[in-house]
Structure formats: structure tokens, C-alpha cells
Write a protein that holds these residues in place. Structure first.
Motif, mmCIF file in Angstrom:
data_model
loop_
_atom_site.group_PDB
_atom_site.id
_atom_site.type_symbol
_atom_site.label_atom_id
_atom_site.label_comp_id
_atom_site.label_asym_id
_atom_site.label_seq_id
_atom_site.Cartn_x
_atom_site.Cartn_y
_atom_site.Cartn_z
ATOM 1 N N ILE A 91 0.823 -1.208 0.000
ATOM 2 C CA ILE A 91 0.000 0.000 0.000
ATOM 3 C C ILE A 91 0.856 1.256 0.000
ATOM 4 C CG2 ILE A 91 -1.573 1.406 1.411
ATOM 5 C CD1 ILE A 91 -2.828 -1.314 2.316
ATOM 6 N N PHE A 92 1.836 1.299 0.897
ATOM 7 C CA PHE A 92 2.606 2.524 1.098
ATOM 8 C C PHE A 92 3.702 2.714 0.050
ATOM 9 C CE2 PHE A 92 0.900 1.517 5.326
ATOM 10 C CZ PHE A 92 0.220 2.709 5.566
ATOM 11 N N LEU A 93 4.150 1.620 -0.542
ATOM 12 C CA LEU A 93 5.270 1.733 -1.475
ATOM 13 C C LEU A 93 4.847 1.785 -2.936
ATOM 14 C CD1 LEU A 93 7.767 -0.625 0.330
ATOM 15 C CD2 LEU A 93 7.972 1.835 0.065
ATOM 16 N N ILE A 94 3.614 1.440 -3.245
ATOM 17 C CA ILE A 94 3.157 1.464 -4.630
ATOM 18 C C ILE A 94 3.268 2.863 -5.253
ATOM 19 C CG2 ILE A 94 1.053 1.348 -6.033
ATOM 20 C CD1 ILE A 94 0.418 -1.293 -4.667
ATOM 21 N N PRO A 95 2.812 3.935 -4.577
ATOM 22 C CA PRO A 95 2.964 5.258 -5.195
ATOM 23 C C PRO A 95 4.418 5.633 -5.452
ATOM 24 C CG PRO A 95 1.375 5.349 -3.400
ATOM 25 C CD PRO A 95 2.038 4.006 -3.327
ATOM 26 N N VAL A 96 5.319 5.196 -4.555
ATOM 27 C CA VAL A 96 6.750 5.451 -4.756
ATOM 28 C C VAL A 96 7.226 4.727 -6.019
ATOM 29 C CG1 VAL A 96 9.060 5.168 -3.773
ATOM 30 C CG2 VAL A 96 7.126 5.714 -2.275
ATOM 31 N N ALA A 97 6.800 3.468 -6.168
ATOM 32 C CA ALA A 97 7.187 2.694 -7.353
ATOM 33 C C ALA A 97 6.633 3.334 -8.624
ATOM 34 C CB ALA A 97 6.683 1.254 -7.221
ATOM 35 N N GLY A 98 5.400 3.853 -8.540
ATOM 36 C CA GLY A 98 4.814 4.525 -9.705
ATOM 37 C C GLY A 98 5.623 5.736 -10.124
#
Length: 408
Positions: free
Chosen positions: A57-64
């Protein structure tokens, strides 16, 4: 000039959601076995699912953001490797450790980080490969979502089958499947070469993201809610069914896996057909979402009431599977086709995070509610579906409705 995408490239892209789905859903049917072997409660066993999703949840936007800045494939490959390592840690701890729960959770968190960097990036990658061809984009997204849902069909069968031989074998199998996906991605996904944009500074990225949500939030926020809701209902019901099949119907092992696969099969078929039919038409997408939400609201209310009658339970959950299976590729297409290429990785990553919120919340919520508030929880879920239906009818408007034509 038409951008051709090879069959092996499609298979490679489809392998990523397949592997990541196996990495989570495969463990659901064997959670009761984990409870017995590791000596944990149903709530603790649900954390084995949730820890994977919370990390994502928390790392997906960073990966995007990183995929928009540095490229999709550069982020996907290390992420798949983390999923591989996480499976080895969880499996080895279960095999050799005297009190393995802590290390299982560590392994699951690593796998969740891997999922964060691999699964959501597939959506913008499809958009990159097919450029402005909405029909092909929708069809490919349908294949990707079908791979995801096919993984859900295979998961209970494979998980139960592996556990028959060794109860911790599902952990190791996740590493094996991740390795296959790494090989496929490395050799067969060819990211189109074009003019490489200058890397976007973080402050500019944050400002641009706020700008997008300010402009498109009216339909983006409901879409995110729909993704979270669909996955919450799905994983809550699967967790509940896994428990009921053993404790009420005395069905265990591979037979249990096949029964759990029935509603997931209807989900898979609905996902495949929907991906083929929507063809980038946002009016059609809106109607699909409306009908699907109506079906979810009407069917989920009865899950608790029919839980002691296996045939009726399978009928109700199969209807639920059809509805969720129709929703998922529609939401994928709505997000991917409604956002410009430069921001696709970022926005689809927020959407993927919302889906993982549902995955993370479903099992622990059900473990806490099913003892005393089972029917109430499902009725409330149906009521939430009605509220979301109203949001779709009034807020989700595609370009074809706003501009009087279909999206370009």
C-alpha cells in the motif's frame, strides 16, 4: 506507425499479476494449517495475508513515481527479485525455525514490497506499448486482469496441493514462480524507444499529482473506492469460505481448493469477457460498473445466511465473482485511458494501492467480525455497494460523456 507487441511480451506482462496473485491468494486455503502448525490464532494467520498488502500500500505510489522517472522494466525486475527472496525467507523459517511467525511476516513484507514495484506498473506499461489505441489497450488490460483472476482460480488449488506434501511449500513455490517471471520479463518485454522526458523533480511531481487530483478527482476518488471495495469483499469472502469449508462442511485439502476455485473461476471468465467487450467506451464502462455493483450489493448480503448450505453458498459467491470480475478490467481501463501517459504510472499506482487496502483489510476484518457479527457485516457490505453505485451514476463520467464523443 503501429506499435506491435509480441505474444511473448503479452505472456511476460501477464505473468507478473499471475505470480503476485499466487503469492497472496495461494496462502488463503492453507491458513488453518498455518494456525495448527505454527500455533497462531485466526487473526494472526490473517496477518500473513495483510502484511503483504500493507507493505505494498505505502510503497506502490513510490514505485509509480520511480517508474515514470526511470522506466518500467528497471523497477519491475528488482521488485520480482524481492518477491523471490521473501518467499525463501518465509519458507526457510517455516522449515527450520522453532517459532517462525516473525520471520514469515518479514518474508511476507519483502514480498509485499516486491508486489508494490511490479504489479501496478503493468497498467501504465500497457498504455505505453499501445500508445493511443484504446481498443487494444482495453483488450490487453482484459488479458492482464484475466491473468490476475486466473491466478486467483489456480491459487486455492495449488496452495492446497502443495500443502499436502509440505505445509510450508507454498512459500517456496512463490519464489519459483517469481524466478520464471523474472526470466520472461528480462528477455521478452521490450519497452518502446521514444523521446525520453527529463526526470521530474520530486517537488514538481507532488505539485503535478495534486493538480491531476484537483482536475480529475471527481471521478478518480470514486474509482479508487471501487477498487478497494471490490478487493475487500473478495478477500473477506475467501477468508470466510476457507474457514467455513473446514469447520462447518469438513472439507479439507485439495478438494477444498477446488471448491474455493469455483467462484474465482466465474470471476476469471467475467474478467476476460469484459476486457474484450468494453473497447475503450467509457459509457459502456459506466454501465458495467453500475450493473456489477448492483449484483455485489444484492448477493453479498446472503453469504452469511447460506454459509451452512454449500450449494447455495457457491451460487451466491459465484454471482459475486461474476460481478467483481466484470468490475476489475473496467476500472483498469477507466484509469489507464483517462490519464495522460506522463502521469499514468503515478495515478495507476494510487489505484493499485487502493486495491491493496481492500486486500489488507478483508481477512483481519472478517476474522474479527465472523464470530458475532457475520450477517451484519455482509449486510453493511451490501449497503456500501449501493452507496458506491450512486457515486458511479453521478460522479464517474468519462470523456465521451463530458465532450460528447468517445475518448481519443
Amino acid at each position: 506507425m503501429e506499435n506491435k507487441v509480441s505474444r511473448w511480451c503479452l505472456i511476460s506482462m501477464a505473468s507478473i499479476p499471475l505470480v503476485m496473485t499466487l503469492g497472496n491468494s495461494m496462502l488463503i486455503p492453507v491458513l488453518p494449517i498455518f494456525e495448527e502448525k505454527v500455533g497462531i490464532s485466526p487473526f494472526q494467520s490473517s496477518i500473513i495475508i495483510t502484511s503483504y498488502s500493507v507493505a505494498a500500500i505505502f510503497l506502490i505510489p513510490v514505485a509509480g513515481y520511480l517508474s515514470d522517472r526511470f522506466g518500467r522494466k528497471i523497477i519491475i525486475l528488482p521488485s520480482l527479485f524481492l518477491a523471490l527472496v521473501g518467499g525463501i525467507i518465509a519458507g526457510f523459517a517455516s522449515w527450520k525455525g522453532s517459532d517462525p511467525f516473525f520471520w514469515i511476516i518479514i518474508g511476507r513484507i519483502l514480498q509485499g514490497i516486491g508486489a508494490a514495484g511490479a504489479t501496478p506498473i503493468i497498467l501504465p506499461l500497457v498504455g505505453d506499448l499501445y500508445k493511443d489505441d484504446d481498443t487494444k489497450t482495453s483488450a490487453c488490460l482484459g488479458i492482464i486482469e484475466t491473468s490476475n483472476t486466473f491466478g486467483k482460480v489456480l491459487s486455492p488449488i495449488l496452495g492446497s496441493l502443495f500443502a499436502v506434501f509440505l505445509w510450508f511449500l507454498p512459500f517456496f513455490s512463490i519464489s519459483f514462480f517469481s524466478l520464471i517471471s523474472i526470466i520472461l520479463v528480462f528477455f521478452f518485454i521490450k519497452v518502446p524507444k521514444g523521446e525520453k522526458a527529463e526526470p521530474q523533480p520530486l517537488k514538481q511531481f507532488i505539485h503535478k499529482t495534486k493538480e491531476i487530483f484537483g482536475k480529475e478527482g471527481k471521478w478518480l476518488y470514486p474509482t479508487f473506492l471501487l477498487g478497494a471495495y471490490a478487493m475487500l469483499v473478495l478477500f473477506a469472502v475467501l477468508f470466510f469460505m476457507s474457514d467455513m469449508l473446514e469447520k462447518v462442511h469438513d472439507i479439507k485439502g485439495v478438494k477444498k481448493g477446488f471448491i474455493l476455485a469455483i467462484p474465482l473461476f466465474t470471476l476469471c471468465v467475467a474478467s476476460f469477457i469484459t476486457g474484450k467487450k468494453i473497447k475503450g467506451d467509457t459509457k459502456v464502462m459506466k454501465w458495467v460498473l453500475s450493473i456489477s455493483l448492483s449484483m455485489i450489493a444484492a448477493s453479498v448480503c446472503f453469504v452469511g445466511f447460506v454459509s451452512d448450505r454449500l450449494v447455495l453458498l457457491l451460487v451466491v459467491t459465484s454471482v459475486l465473482g461474476i460481478a467483481i470480475g466484470s468490475m476489475l478490467p473496467t476500472l483498469d481501463a477507466l484509469i489507464t485511458e483517462g490519464i495522460e501517459k506522463e502521469e499514468r504510472g503515478t495515478i495507476t499506482s494510487f489505484y493499485s494501492s487502493s486495491r491493496f487496502i481492500g486486500v489488507a483489510a478483508g481477512p483481519p476484518l472478517m476474522s474479527l467480525l465472523m464470530k458475532n457479527y457475520l450477517n451484519v457485516s455482509y449486510i453493511v457490505s451490501g449497503a456500501i455497494g449501493v452507496v458506491l453505485l450512486l457515486l458511479v451514476l453521478f460522479l464517474v463520467k468519462g470523456k465521451s460523456e463530458e465532450e460528447g464523443s468517445q475518448p481519443a
